[in-house]
Design a protein around this motif. Structure first.
Motif, short mmCIF file in Angstrom:
data_model
loop_
_atom_site.label_atom_id
_atom_site.label_comp_id
_atom_site.label_asym_id
_atom_site.label_seq_id
_atom_site.Cartn_x
_atom_site.Cartn_y
_atom_site.Cartn_z
N GLY A 3 11.43 7.20 -4.42
CA GLY A 3 10.35 7.19 -3.43
C GLY A 3 9.09 6.62 -4.03
N VAL A 4 8.01 6.61 -3.23
CA VAL A 4 6.74 6.13 -3.77
C VAL A 4 5.65 7.17 -3.54
CG1 VAL A 4 7.13 3.63 -3.70
CG2 VAL A 4 6.35 4.80 -1.63
N ALA A 5 4.84 7.39 -4.56
CA ALA A 5 3.65 8.23 -4.40
C ALA A 5 2.51 7.30 -4.00
CB ALA A 5 3.33 8.95 -5.70
N LEU A 6 1.72 7.78 -3.06
CA LEU A 6 0.64 6.93 -2.52
C LEU A 6 -0.73 7.44 -2.98
CD1 LEU A 6 2.01 6.58 1.11
CD2 LEU A 6 2.31 5.02 -0.82
N SER B 182 -3.42 1.75 -1.39
CA SER B 182 -2.21 2.56 -1.48
C SER B 182 -2.32 3.76 -0.54
CB SER B 182 -2.03 3.05 -2.92
OG SER B 182 -3.14 3.83 -3.30
N ARG B 183 -3.31 3.69 0.33
CA ARG B 183 -3.52 4.76 1.30
C ARG B 183 -2.82 4.34 2.59
NH1 ARG B 183 -3.65 8.59 2.98
NH2 ARG B 183 -4.96 9.67 4.47
N ILE B 184 -1.64 4.93 2.87
CA ILE B 184 -0.91 4.53 4.08
C ILE B 184 -0.73 5.77 4.94
CG2 ILE B 184 1.08 3.28 4.98
CD1 ILE B 184 1.75 2.47 2.08
N SER B 185 -1.52 5.86 5.97
CA SER B 185 -1.51 7.07 6.77
C SER B 185 -0.17 7.23 7.50
CB SER B 185 -2.73 6.97 7.69
OG SER B 185 -2.54 7.70 8.79
N GLY B 186 0.35 8.46 7.48
CA GLY B 186 1.58 8.79 8.22
C GLY B 186 2.85 8.21 7.62
N VAL C 106 7.79 16.80 -5.49
CA VAL C 106 7.08 16.12 -6.58
C VAL C 106 6.28 14.93 -6.04
CG1 VAL C 106 7.46 14.66 -8.63
CG2 VAL C 106 8.58 16.89 -8.46
N ILE C 107 6.92 14.11 -5.22
CA ILE C 107 6.24 12.89 -4.72
C ILE C 107 5.12 13.26 -3.76
CG2 ILE C 107 6.59 10.74 -3.43
CD1 ILE C 107 9.43 10.63 -4.62
N ALA C 108 5.38 14.25 -2.90
CA ALA C 108 4.34 14.67 -1.95
C ALA C 108 3.15 15.26 -2.70
CB ALA C 108 4.92 15.71 -0.98
N ALA C 109 3.44 16.07 -3.73
CA ALA C 109 2.36 16.72 -4.48
C ALA C 109 1.50 15.67 -5.21
CB ALA C 109 2.95 17.71 -5.48
N ALA C 110 2.15 14.70 -5.84
CA ALA C 110 1.39 13.66 -6.56
C ALA C 110 0.52 12.89 -5.57
CB ALA C 110 2.35 12.70 -7.27
N SER C 111 1.09 12.56 -4.40
CA SER C 111 0.33 11.81 -3.39
C SER C 111 -0.86 12.62 -2.89
CB SER C 111 1.22 11.45 -2.20
OG SER C 111 2.34 10.73 -2.63
N ASN C 112 -0.63 13.93 -2.67
CA ASN C 112 -1.73 14.76 -2.17
C ASN C 112 -2.86 14.86 -3.17
OD1 ASN C 112 -0.52 15.26 0.23
ND2 ASN C 112 0.47 17.17 -0.42
N ALA C 113 -2.51 15.10 -4.44
CA ALA C 113 -3.56 15.22 -5.47
C ALA C 113 -4.27 13.88 -5.64
CB ALA C 113 -2.96 15.68 -6.79
#
Ligand code: MEV
Length: 416
Positions: free
Chosen positions: A61-64, A5-9, A84-91
């Protein structure tokens, strides 16, 4: 199962490219992909509720980056809130670098309540009901052979005696293993079916018979240990623990702390067609189980001075029945997520709540949350000023840099 689920960029790509990537990774059909833009038809909506005059869209959207018990998840989220989605993906990315989340859940037991009134001797009524327990269980399970076939059914009957404003109350609790359902229909049907028999046994009168959203027997837990180096140093760990300490000590902060957790959980519950209100009622009542409203997560430093975080909450969600099956986008969301049982979904939700919370506390204890918010706000302002395509990002970036996020400035930049 998605390989990674790690999709760079991913965030830098256009919507079409993103959809293509998710179609490929989650093995979606072109029909599934179509539901992401078409959503619910007016005819489908009209079957779902009353007085329908349209449908209402939300960003989806999707959290990665979610790695949970060694499995990768792409997490669908429906939310109107920026960041929200960016924050979840970052954590989730930070936690992934430290081995990922580990999760557990209890059996999917929901509780139904049947309230008996006009009881003379409450203790005696309790004994009479408990003496009939096996019979009540048999009767209830005969009603739902499908649930029993899948390994669920009424497991236990408990009787509680409570003091109330109208005197003593007798409440019968049905503990039902609802398997992959949210459970409201199965439990409410059993409550209504057993009520006449309970009246016979006790000579009392039943009014209320309904599921309880305080789903204390259906818990999901998530844990993570995050290295101080990956987090950004010892001071970040101390800052996060200081933020948590305030939530633990103060209801004003605990409410916001838990709201942040629910930003993630509710977005996934909504995306998968589940009942957001049921999950929220469960979460907030569980936060108050000690009699004082507390944070749903816990943070501490371990012996290596790394951050340990965990969360536990009731998660009443299903994969069968309701909008999960009837809403086309919800069906696609479940496919993207790749969960096979309601329990697995509940564990992903716990991990998402923890990731969301960790992201908020990390931001709050360091740079604050406004910068992240401002970037998206600036994009909205750029669009309002008439920007299109690549100009949106370019103008937004410039306005953030200048700390001048205004429509007039966006228009000037656009005209340049
Ligand atoms: C905003 O929607 C959520 C936060 O307020 C959560 C928190 O303060 O922990 C950022």
């Amino acid at each position: 199962m998605v390989k990674s689920s790690r999709i760079s960029g991913f965030y830098k790509q256009g919507v079409k490219e993103r959809v293509g990537k998710i179609v490929e990774l989650a093995g979606l059909t072109s029909e599934d992909a179509k539901t992401l833009s078409t959503g619910l038809s007016i005819e489908q909506a009209d079957q779902m509720t009353e007085n329908v005059i349209g449908t209402y869209n939300q960003p989806f959207g999707v959290a990665l980056n979610f790695l949970i018990n060694g499995k990768d998840y792409i997490v669908p989220m429906a939310t109107e809130e920026p960041s929200v989605i960016a924050a979840a993906s970052n954590a989730a990315k930070i936690v992934r670098e430290c081995g990922g989340f580990s999760t557990k859940s209890t059996f999917p037991i929901m509780i139904g309540q049947i309230q008996l009134t006009a009881i003379g001797n409450h203790e005696n009524a309790r004994e009479l009901i408990l003496a009939e327990k096996n019979d009540l269980i048999r009767k209830a399970n005969e009603l739902d052979p499908v649930l029993v076939k899948f390994g669920g059914g009424l497991r236990d009957v408990k009787v509680r005696i409570l003091d109330s404003i109208i005197g003593k109350l007798l409440v019968v609790h049905l503990h039902v293993d609802v398997r992959d359902a949210m459970g409201a229909n199965a439990v409410n049907t059993m409550c209504e079916a057993l009520a006449p028999r309970l009246e016979e046994i006790t000579g009392g009168k039943v009014y209320l018979r309904i599921i309880s959203n305080y789903a204390i027997e259906r818990l999901a837990r998530a844990k993570a240990v995050v290295s101080k180096d990956v987090l950004g140093g010892e001071e970040v760990v101390d800052g996060i623990i200081a933020c948590y300490a305030l939530a633990d000590a103060d209801v004003y902060r605990a409410a916001t702390h838990n709201k942040g957790i629910m930003n993630g959980i509710t977005a996934v519950v909504l995306a998968t067609g589940n009942d957001t209100r049921a999950v929220e009622a469960g979460a907030h009542s569980y936060a108050s189980r000690s009699g004082v409203y507390k944070p749903l997560s816990i943070y501490r430093k371990n012996a290596d001075e790394d951050l340990e975080c965990e969360i536990e909450l009731p998660v009443a969600v299903g994969l069968v029945g309701g909008a999960t099956k009837t809403h086309p986008t919800a069906r696609t969301a479940v496919k993207i997520l790749g969960v096979e049982s309601a329990s697995e979904l509940s564990e992903v939700l716990a991990a998402v709540g923890l990731a969301q919370n960790l992201a908020a506390l990390k931001a709050l204890s360091t740079e604050g949350i406004q910068r992240g918010h401002m970037e998206l706000h600036a994009r909205n302002i750029a669009v309002l000023a008439g920007a299109k395509g690549d100009d949106v990002s370019r103008i937004a970036f410039k306005m953030v840099e200048e700390k001048a996020i205004r429509v007039d400035r966006a228009k000037e930049l656009l005209n340049k």
